[in-house]
Enzyme design. Structure first.
Site, PDB file in Angstrom:
ATOM      1  N   LYS A  13      34.052   9.364 -37.238  1.00 24.15           N
ATOM      2  CA  LYS A  13      33.324   8.135 -37.605  1.00 24.15           C
ATOM      3  C   LYS A  13      31.815   8.311 -37.428  1.00 24.15           C
ATOM      4  CE  LYS A  13      35.446   5.385 -34.632  1.00 24.15           C
ATOM      5  NZ  LYS A  13      36.290   6.388 -33.966  1.00 24.15           N
ATOM      6  N   ARG A  88      37.673  -3.028 -31.984  1.00 23.95           N
ATOM      7  CA  ARG A  88      38.722  -2.126 -31.512  1.00 23.95           C
ATOM      8  C   ARG A  88      39.943  -2.895 -31.010  1.00 23.95           C
ATOM      9  NH1 ARG A  88      34.861   2.493 -30.074  1.00 23.95           N
ATOM     10  NH2 ARG A  88      36.138   4.187 -29.332  1.00 23.95           N
ATOM     11  N   ARG A 127      33.322  19.124 -29.059  1.00 24.74           N
ATOM     12  CA  ARG A 127      32.104  18.378 -29.402  1.00 24.74           C
ATOM     13  C   ARG A 127      31.005  18.583 -28.348  1.00 24.74           C
ATOM     14  NH1 ARG A 127      32.488  12.115 -30.812  1.00 24.74           N
ATOM     15  NH2 ARG A 127      33.360  11.896 -28.714  1.00 24.74           N
ATOM     16  N   ARG A 160      30.228  15.207 -23.517  1.00 20.74           N
ATOM     17  CA  ARG A 160      30.430  13.857 -22.996  1.00 20.74           C
ATOM     18  C   ARG A 160      31.497  13.891 -21.912  1.00 20.74           C
ATOM     19  NH1 ARG A 160      31.069   9.805 -28.100  1.00 20.74           N
ATOM     20  NH2 ARG A 160      32.683   9.003 -26.724  1.00 20.74           N
ATOM     21  N   ARG A 171      42.132   8.048 -24.173  1.00 19.37           N
ATOM     22  CA  ARG A 171      41.472   7.311 -25.261  1.00 19.37           C
ATOM     23  C   ARG A 171      42.386   7.208 -26.489  1.00 19.37           C
ATOM     24  NH1 ARG A 171      36.491  10.866 -25.813  1.00 19.37           N
ATOM     25  NH2 ARG A 171      35.813   9.470 -27.471  1.00 19.37           N
TER      26      ARG A 171
END
Ligand code: AMP
Length: 222
Positions: A13, A88, A127, A160, A171
């Site tokens: 996203k 969400r 990431r 992160r 998550r």
């Protein structure tokens, strides 16, 4: 245009939001980025959301919806915006409906980034993010020119804390339990555009552009 980007963590996203921002000039409103900025400046909001974010849980709906309300009231959102990571939950979707109704604005489209768990996990675990300008990289698929340094601003790249394996699992579980229902909800309302997102980022951008062209054509007919 007002659009929502929906999909699990790791669906791409954020990467696609930056492309859409460039192509369509729509500001990207990422609740995750807003929370991380608040945590970075150690504000009361930042202190109140830290525990949720670091453990992969959702920040309470009232807090999140208030942050979005404040952000979309800014002048750069007057001509439209895209929401990345909001809503969400069903109550957040209702809060969004109320915010838009207050302004007599329609929600134009929901882009649903449909990705397999395996691809999402691989993306999140590789990431790396620039500590200053937030640019995203991937250890294998999109490495920076110089290891550990951002191509754009030269700052250090970091991982992160919520991209650790345990928190990634949490998550994805939270997504399945609390967010996935929104796919059906927006589909029922005729707003959903499904984007096959296991593909490489350029291919996904092409699908996004095709979907947004349809949305724009629909708007000019209306
Ligand atoms: P993201 O950058 O979108 O992956 O979001 C990172 C984290 O911020 C999430 O795991 C949640 O803890 C929190 N967060 C972001 N957006 C929301 C939202 N709409 N509702 C609740 N929590 C959120």
């Amino acid at each position: 245009m007002i659009i929502v980007l929906l999909g699990p963590p790791g669906a791409g996203k954020g990467t696609q939001a930056r492309q859409i921002q460039e192509l369509y000039g729509l500001p990207q409103i990422s609740t995750g980025d807003l929370f991380r900025a608040a945590m970075g400046s150690d504000s009361p909001l930042g202190r109140s959301v830290k525990g949720y974010i670091e453990s992969g849980r959702l920040v309470p709906d009232e807090v999140t919806s208030a942050v979005v309300a404040e952000r979309i009231a800014q002048p750069d959102c007057r001509k439209g915006f895209m929401l990345d990571g909001f809503p969400r939950t069903l109550p957040q979707a209702q809060a969004l409906d109320a915010l838009l109704a207050e302004r007599s604005l329609p929600l134009d489209a929901v882009l649903y980034f449909d990705v397999s768990d395996a691809v999402a996990i691989e993306r999140l675990s590789g990431r790396r993010t620039c500590s200053r300008c937030n640019a995203n990289y991937h250890e294998r698929h999109m490495p920076p020119k110089q290891a550990g340094r951002c191509d754009r601003c030269g700052s250090a790249l970091t991982q992160r804390p919520d991209d650790q394996p345990e928190t990634i699992r949490k998550r994805l579980q939270v997504y399945a339990q609390q967010t996935r229902a929104l796919v059906e909800e927006y589909d029922r309302r005729g707003l959903l555009h499904r984007i096959a997102s296991d593909e490489a980022p350029e291919k996904v951008t092409a699908s996004v552009s095709a979907a947004l062209a349809k949305v724009q054509a629909g708007r000019s007919l209306a």
